[in-house]
Design a protein around this motif. Structure first.
Motif, PDB file in Angstrom:
ATOM      1  N   GLU A  66      10.900   4.905  13.570  1.00 24.39           N
ATOM      2  CA  GLU A  66      11.627   5.819  14.449  1.00 24.39           C
ATOM      3  C   GLU A  66      10.955   5.962  15.818  1.00 24.39           C
ATOM      4  N   VAL A  67       9.628   5.843  15.848  1.00 22.76           N
ATOM      5  CA  VAL A  67       8.917   6.009  17.121  1.00 22.76           C
ATOM      6  C   VAL A  67       8.582   4.660  17.771  1.00 22.76           C
ATOM      7  N   GLY A  68       9.143   3.579  17.221  1.00 16.67           N
ATOM      8  CA  GLY A  68       9.001   2.274  17.861  1.00 16.67           C
ATOM      9  C   GLY A  68       7.801   1.462  17.446  1.00 16.67           C
ATOM     10  N   ILE A  69       7.158   1.811  16.327  1.00 21.69           N
ATOM     11  CA  ILE A  69       6.032   1.025  15.819  1.00 21.69           C
ATOM     12  C   ILE A  69       6.580  -0.049  14.891  1.00 21.69           C
ATOM     13  N   ALA A  70       6.352  -1.306  15.228  1.00 21.55           N
ATOM     14  CA  ALA A  70       6.920  -2.416  14.468  1.00 21.55           C
ATOM     15  C   ALA A  70       6.269  -2.540  13.095  1.00 21.55           C
ATOM     16  N   LYS A  71       7.067  -2.956  12.109  1.00 21.15           N
ATOM     17  CA  LYS A  71       6.553  -3.121  10.748  1.00 21.15           C
ATOM     18  C   LYS A  71       5.463  -4.183  10.658  1.00 21.15           C
ATOM     19  N   ASP A  72       5.537  -5.189  11.546  1.00 24.26           N
ATOM     20  CA  ASP A  72       4.548  -6.261  11.445  1.00 24.26           C
ATOM     21  C   ASP A  72       3.153  -5.826  11.895  1.00 24.26           C
ATOM     22  N   LYS A  73       3.027  -4.592  12.411  1.00 24.95           N
ATOM     23  CA  LYS A  73       1.700  -4.051  12.719  1.00 24.95           C
ATOM     24  C   LYS A  73       1.085  -3.343  11.521  1.00 24.95           C
ATOM     25  N   VAL A  74       1.887  -3.116  10.476  1.00 27.30           N
ATOM     26  CA  VAL A  74       1.435  -2.318   9.331  1.00 27.30           C
ATOM     27  C   VAL A  74       0.994  -3.231   8.200  1.00 27.30           C
ATOM     28  N   ASP A  75      -0.250  -3.061   7.760  1.00 24.21           N
ATOM     29  CA  ASP A  75      -0.790  -3.777   6.606  1.00 24.21           C
ATOM     30  C   ASP A  75      -0.946  -2.781   5.460  1.00 24.21           C
ATOM     31  N   VAL A  76      -0.407  -3.112   4.297  1.00 23.58           N
ATOM     32  CA  VAL A  76      -0.474  -2.211   3.144  1.00 23.58           C
ATOM     33  C   VAL A  76      -1.595  -2.660   2.210  1.00 23.58           C
ATOM     34  N   VAL A  77      -2.407  -1.707   1.819  1.00 27.17           N
ATOM     35  CA  VAL A  77      -3.462  -1.941   0.835  1.00 27.17           C
ATOM     36  C   VAL A  77      -3.183  -1.065  -0.371  1.00 27.17           C
ATOM     37  N   VAL A  78      -3.117  -1.666  -1.535  1.00 22.44           N
ATOM     38  CA  VAL A  78      -2.921  -0.920  -2.772  1.00 22.44           C
ATOM     39  C   VAL A  78      -4.298  -0.607  -3.346  1.00 22.44           C
ATOM     40  N   ASN A  79      -4.650   0.651  -3.337  1.00 25.40           N
ATOM     41  CA  ASN A  79      -5.952   1.077  -3.853  1.00 25.40           C
ATOM     42  C   ASN A  79      -5.825   1.453  -5.330  1.00 25.40           C
ATOM     43  N   ARG A  80      -6.959   1.355  -6.026  1.00 29.39           N
ATOM     44  CA  ARG A  80      -7.021   1.661  -7.465  1.00 29.39           C
ATOM     45  C   ARG A  80      -5.954   0.858  -8.224  1.00 29.39           C
ATOM     46  N   SER A  81      -5.845  -0.392  -7.834  1.00 29.07           N
ATOM     47  CA  SER A  81      -4.833  -1.279  -8.413  1.00 29.07           C
ATOM     48  C   SER A  81      -5.135  -1.610  -9.872  1.00 29.07           C
ATOM     49  N   LEU A 132       8.554  -0.978   0.588  1.00 26.57           N
ATOM     50  CA  LEU A 132       8.120  -0.671   1.952  1.00 26.57           C
ATOM     51  C   LEU A 132       8.580  -1.710   2.962  1.00 26.57           C
ATOM     52  N   GLY A 133       8.990  -2.877   2.502  1.00 25.30           N
ATOM     53  CA  GLY A 133       9.421  -3.923   3.413  1.00 25.30           C
ATOM     54  C   GLY A 133       8.294  -4.522   4.215  1.00 25.30           C
ATOM     55  N   THR A 134       7.075  -4.444   3.679  1.00 26.38           N
ATOM     56  CA  THR A 134       5.902  -5.005   4.349  1.00 26.38           C
ATOM     57  C   THR A 134       5.078  -5.794   3.337  1.00 26.38           C
ATOM     58  N   ASN A 135       4.158  -6.596   3.851  1.00 24.25           N
ATOM     59  CA  ASN A 135       3.295  -7.360   2.958  1.00 24.25           C
ATOM     60  C   ASN A 135       2.133  -6.511   2.466  1.00 24.25           C
ATOM     61  N   VAL A 136       1.792  -6.656   1.213  1.00 24.48           N
ATOM     62  CA  VAL A 136       0.574  -6.060   0.672  1.00 24.48           C
ATOM     63  C   VAL A 136      -0.539  -7.076   0.881  1.00 24.48           C
ATOM     64  N   ILE A 137      -1.475  -6.752   1.757  1.00 26.13           N
ATOM     65  CA  ILE A 137      -2.500  -7.743   2.098  1.00 26.13           C
ATOM     66  C   ILE A 137      -3.703  -7.679   1.171  1.00 26.13           C
ATOM     67  N   ALA A 138      -3.837  -6.604   0.386  1.00 25.35           N
ATOM     68  CA  ALA A 138      -4.988  -6.514  -0.510  1.00 25.35           C
ATOM     69  C   ALA A 138      -4.700  -5.553  -1.655  1.00 25.35           C
ATOM     70  N   GLU A 139      -5.251  -5.890  -2.803  1.00 21.74           N
ATOM     71  CA  GLU A 139      -5.260  -4.997  -3.960  1.00 21.74           C
ATOM     72  C   GLU A 139      -6.718  -4.708  -4.282  1.00 21.74           C
ATOM     73  N   ILE A 140      -7.067  -3.460  -4.279  1.00 27.34           N
ATOM     74  CA  ILE A 140      -8.455  -3.093  -4.568  1.00 27.34           C
ATOM     75  C   ILE A 140      -8.496  -2.420  -5.928  1.00 27.34           C
ATOM     76  N   ARG A 141      -9.220  -3.044  -6.840  1.00 27.03           N
ATOM     77  CA  ARG A 141      -9.256  -2.573  -8.210  1.00 27.03           C
ATOM     78  C   ARG A 141      -9.970  -1.232  -8.322  1.00 27.03           C
ATOM     79  N   GLU A 142      -9.589  -0.464  -9.316  1.00 27.01           N
ATOM     80  CA  GLU A 142     -10.184   0.852  -9.524  1.00 27.01           C
ATOM     81  C   GLU A 142     -11.563   0.725 -10.137  1.00 27.01           C
ATOM     82  N   ASP A 143     -12.514   1.448  -9.566  1.00 25.80           N
ATOM     83  CA  ASP A 143     -13.878   1.483 -10.090  1.00 25.80           C
ATOM     84  C   ASP A 143     -14.146   2.902 -10.576  1.00 25.80           C
TER      85      ASP A 143
END
Length: 380
Positions: free
Chosen positions: A294-309, A326-337
């Motif tokens: 809505e405020v003009g920030i493009a989706k391709d600037k957003v990187d999604v990280v799934v924590n406690r995967s 979310l319509g974006t790429n998940v660039i990392a999955e960080i396993r739960e410790d």
């Protein structure tokens, strides 16, 4: 060698603008305004040098100068002054003015000054400002601060040559970065916010605390600050000064959105949205992505990280579900410790001080490799 210049002054001084070599400078725009008239941010877009009429005896013109320096701390300013004496010049220099030119304008004098600034800027253009990553947690306790802290350490260690990474805690009401890094927050970003036009590179250096090899932290304050009272231009100026001082800047953002926090995120090279595989996290993450749109920030600037995967069959929401929703790429999955990381956070340490084979640490190392381009120009 002319810099991209705007000349803002009263109409009575503008007759010299078309004279001599000054009239042949293609990157000079002229705006006739009264000395106390406001200047919009749009007037200064992409401007490298501003020639601004200032009357040191009129408070409104000094206020205008201060407001412009907050909007564009990186921009060179030459004050155009009638009957300037040494006392006036000293006062203007304290307001961030780089030089003074006399009124009425002398075309040859002004042309020479514009070209001198242009040459200086051309020499410095080979030194880029540091890239920034804004860290956004979908909900409280998403682990974004912990990921930010560990990623900064990994970026420093993986770089081919020594780099300096600055971590700025902009979560002004609940920031925990100082606790994660075990640094004193008696000097904090609050000192820079209240400095207003006195803010400069030296003040930034005095407030930032070294937290390890290549790691420097600007913590959130001890006291709780009302978010709506924070000046957007001042925050942007703090970030701009950090980008000029360090090689990489990581920003820990608050969970509550305001005009100033959206402005900061919009200016970042990348936005790291940290979420989890749960319905409540996924709903809030989607709302955040929609707000950005809505405020003009493009989706391709957003990187999604799934924590406690986790990848157990009992998990109803998969990592692919997160990406699709979310319509974006998940660039990392960080396993739960469940052990070493909690102990490290409690002690204000990095989990790598216990083991680099830790599942969280391994996820961070992989994430840092995907952001290697951030330090590419620093290393070249």
């Amino acid at each position: 060698m002319a810099a991209k210049t705007a000349v803002i002054a009263d109409a009575q001084w503008m007759s010299a603008m078309a004279q001599g070599a000054l009239g042949m400078l293609s990157d000079v725009t002229v705006l006739s305004l009264k000395p106390d008239a406001g200047v919009d941010r749009e007037h200064l877009r992409e401007i490298e040098l501003l020639v601004l009429e200032v009357d040191a005896e009129v408070t409104a013109t000094l206020d205008r100068l201060a407001a412009i320096k907050r909007m564009r701390p990186d921009m060179e300013v030459i004050a155009a002054v009638k009957n300037a004496d040494m006392q006036v010049m000293r006062s203007l220099l304290r307001h961030g003015v780089s030089d003074v030119v006399s009124l009425p304008f002398n075309a040859d004098e002004l042309t020479a000054q514009i070209c001198t600034v242009g040459a200086r800027l051309a020499e410095s253009q080979n030194v880029p400002l540091a890239p920034t990553i804004s860290f956004v947690g979908s909900l409280g306790r998403s682990g974004s601060t912990c990921i930010l802290h560990h990623l900064a350490d990994a970026l420093v260690r993986q770089a081919d040559r020594p780099i300096r990474c600055c971590l700025i805690d902009l979560d002004l009401q609940a920031g925990q970065l100082s606790a994660h890094a075990r640094v004193d927050n008696s000097r904090s970003i609050f000192n820079l916010l209240e400095a207003e036009e006195r803010l400069d590179q030296d003040m930034l250096r005095n407030v930032v605390t070294k937290a390890g090899d290549g790691l420097y932290i600007l913590p959130a304050p001890q006291e709780i600050l009302p978010l709506e009272q924070v000046d957007a231009d001042q925050v942007l100026r703090i970030v701009a000064l950090a980008r000029a001082e360090f090689d990489v800047v990581l920003l820990d953002m608050p969970s509550a959105w305001t005009n100033w926090s959206l402005s900061v995120v919009a200016e970042s090279e990348r936005i790291m949205l940290v979420t989890e595989q749960s319905l409540e996290h996924l709903r809030q993450s989607r709302r955040i992505v929609e707000l950005f749109s809505e405020v003009g920030i493009a989706k391709d600037k957003v990187d999604v990280v799934v924590n406690r995967s986790t990848k157990t069959r009992s998990r109803t929401i998969s990592v692919q579900d997160v990406a699709d929703t979310l319509g974006t790429n998940v660039i990392a999955e960080i396993r739960e410790d469940r052990g070493e990381l909690a102990q490290a956070v409690d002690e204000g340490k990095l989990v790598t001080s216990y083991s680099r084979r830790n599942v969280f640490a391994q996820g961070i190392e992989t994430l840092a490799e995907r952001f290697a381009d951030l330090t590419k120009e620093v290393q070249s």
